[in-house]
Scaffold this motif. Sequence first.
Motif, mmCIF file in Angstrom:
data_model
loop_
_atom_site.group_PDB
_atom_site.id
_atom_site.type_symbol
_atom_site.label_atom_id
_atom_site.label_comp_id
_atom_site.label_asym_id
_atom_site.label_seq_id
_atom_site.Cartn_x
_atom_site.Cartn_y
_atom_site.Cartn_z
ATOM 1 N N ASP A 64 0.831 -1.209 0.000
ATOM 2 C CA ASP A 64 0.000 0.000 0.000
ATOM 3 C C ASP A 64 0.867 1.260 0.000
ATOM 4 N N LEU A 65 1.933 1.238 0.787
ATOM 5 C CA LEU A 65 2.843 2.382 0.829
ATOM 6 C C LEU A 65 3.509 2.614 -0.521
ATOM 7 N N ILE A 66 3.898 1.537 -1.167
ATOM 8 C CA ILE A 66 4.542 1.640 -2.478
ATOM 9 C C ILE A 66 3.603 2.290 -3.479
ATOM 10 N N VAL A 67 2.362 1.854 -3.479
ATOM 11 C CA VAL A 67 1.382 2.426 -4.405
ATOM 12 C C VAL A 67 1.181 3.906 -4.095
ATOM 13 N N GLU A 68 1.113 4.254 -2.813
ATOM 14 C CA GLU A 68 0.949 5.664 -2.439
ATOM 15 C C GLU A 68 2.120 6.504 -2.932
ATOM 16 N N VAL A 69 3.309 5.981 -2.813
ATOM 17 C CA VAL A 69 4.497 6.704 -3.285
ATOM 18 C C VAL A 69 4.444 6.859 -4.803
ATOM 19 N N LEU A 70 4.066 5.810 -5.503
ATOM 20 C CA LEU A 70 3.990 5.873 -6.969
ATOM 21 C C LEU A 70 2.925 6.858 -7.445
ATOM 22 N N LYS A 71 1.867 7.019 -6.662
ATOM 23 C CA LYS A 71 0.769 7.912 -7.043
ATOM 24 C C LYS A 71 1.080 9.382 -6.815
ATOM 25 N N GLN A 72 2.084 9.696 -6.043
ATOM 26 C CA GLN A 72 2.323 11.072 -5.622
ATOM 27 C C GLN A 72 2.434 12.070 -6.760
ATOM 28 N N ASN A 73 2.996 11.686 -7.866
ATOM 29 C CA ASN A 73 3.185 12.627 -8.979
ATOM 30 C C ASN A 73 2.075 12.559 -10.014
ATOM 31 N N MET A 74 1.024 11.846 -9.698
ATOM 32 C CA MET A 74 -0.089 11.698 -10.641
ATOM 33 C C MET A 74 -1.150 12.765 -10.388
ATOM 34 N N PRO A 75 -1.882 13.153 -11.432
ATOM 35 C CA PRO A 75 -3.014 14.069 -11.232
ATOM 36 C C PRO A 75 -4.096 13.370 -10.384
ATOM 37 N N PRO A 76 -4.896 14.135 -9.658
ATOM 38 C CA PRO A 76 -5.927 13.549 -8.781
ATOM 39 C C PRO A 76 -6.861 12.559 -9.480
ATOM 40 N N GLN A 77 -7.236 12.844 -10.700
ATOM 41 C CA GLN A 77 -8.132 11.942 -11.426
ATOM 42 C C GLN A 77 -7.468 10.580 -11.656
ATOM 43 N N GLU A 78 -6.197 10.578 -11.991
ATOM 44 C CA GLU A 78 -5.470 9.327 -12.200
ATOM 45 C C GLU A 78 -5.266 8.601 -10.874
ATOM 46 N N GLN A 79 -5.054 9.336 -9.795
ATOM 47 C CA GLN A 79 -4.915 8.723 -8.480
ATOM 48 C C GLN A 79 -6.190 7.972 -8.097
ATOM 49 N N LYS A 80 -7.330 8.563 -8.426
ATOM 50 C CA LYS A 80 -8.611 7.904 -8.129
ATOM 51 C C LYS A 80 -8.744 6.602 -8.918
ATOM 52 N N LYS A 81 -8.261 6.595 -10.142
ATOM 53 C CA LYS A 81 -8.304 5.379 -10.950
ATOM 54 C C LYS A 81 -7.440 4.283 -10.326
ATOM 55 N N VAL A 82 -6.261 4.666 -9.847
ATOM 56 C CA VAL A 82 -5.383 3.699 -9.197
ATOM 57 C C VAL A 82 -6.054 3.167 -7.932
ATOM 58 N N ASP A 83 -6.665 4.053 -7.157
ATOM 59 C CA ASP A 83 -7.360 3.628 -5.939
ATOM 60 C C ASP A 83 -8.462 2.621 -6.262
ATOM 61 N N LEU A 84 -9.225 2.887 -7.311
ATOM 62 C CA LEU A 84 -10.280 1.968 -7.721
ATOM 63 C C LEU A 84 -9.699 0.622 -8.131
ATOM 64 N N LEU A 85 -8.632 0.661 -8.887
ATOM 65 C CA LEU A 85 -7.968 -0.564 -9.329
ATOM 66 C C LEU A 85 -7.458 -1.367 -8.130
#
Length: 94
Positions: A64-85
Amino acid sequence: MNPQDLLNNPQLQNISPEKLQFLMELAQKTSPSASTPKDITESLKTASESVKKEGIDFSSTERDLIVEVLKQNMPPQEQKKVDLLMTMMKNMRK
């Protein structure tokens, strides 16, 4: 992602040195354009296969931490997609 960001991230300070080294190598291999959920999924899949070969096992908290770190530079809309995935993947494991 800049591998140095991993070393400076306080969330990752308790991860073992070999896991942190693996994450740094993953960050170096991940291109700056790999900022979509699909790109991250592919990177994580490849990394997961490599980790298994090396006998390294990440806990669910570490993943979970790794995914959070990878998401940091993503736009909010893309972060939501990752969260859903990620939610879908967790539900499939149950």
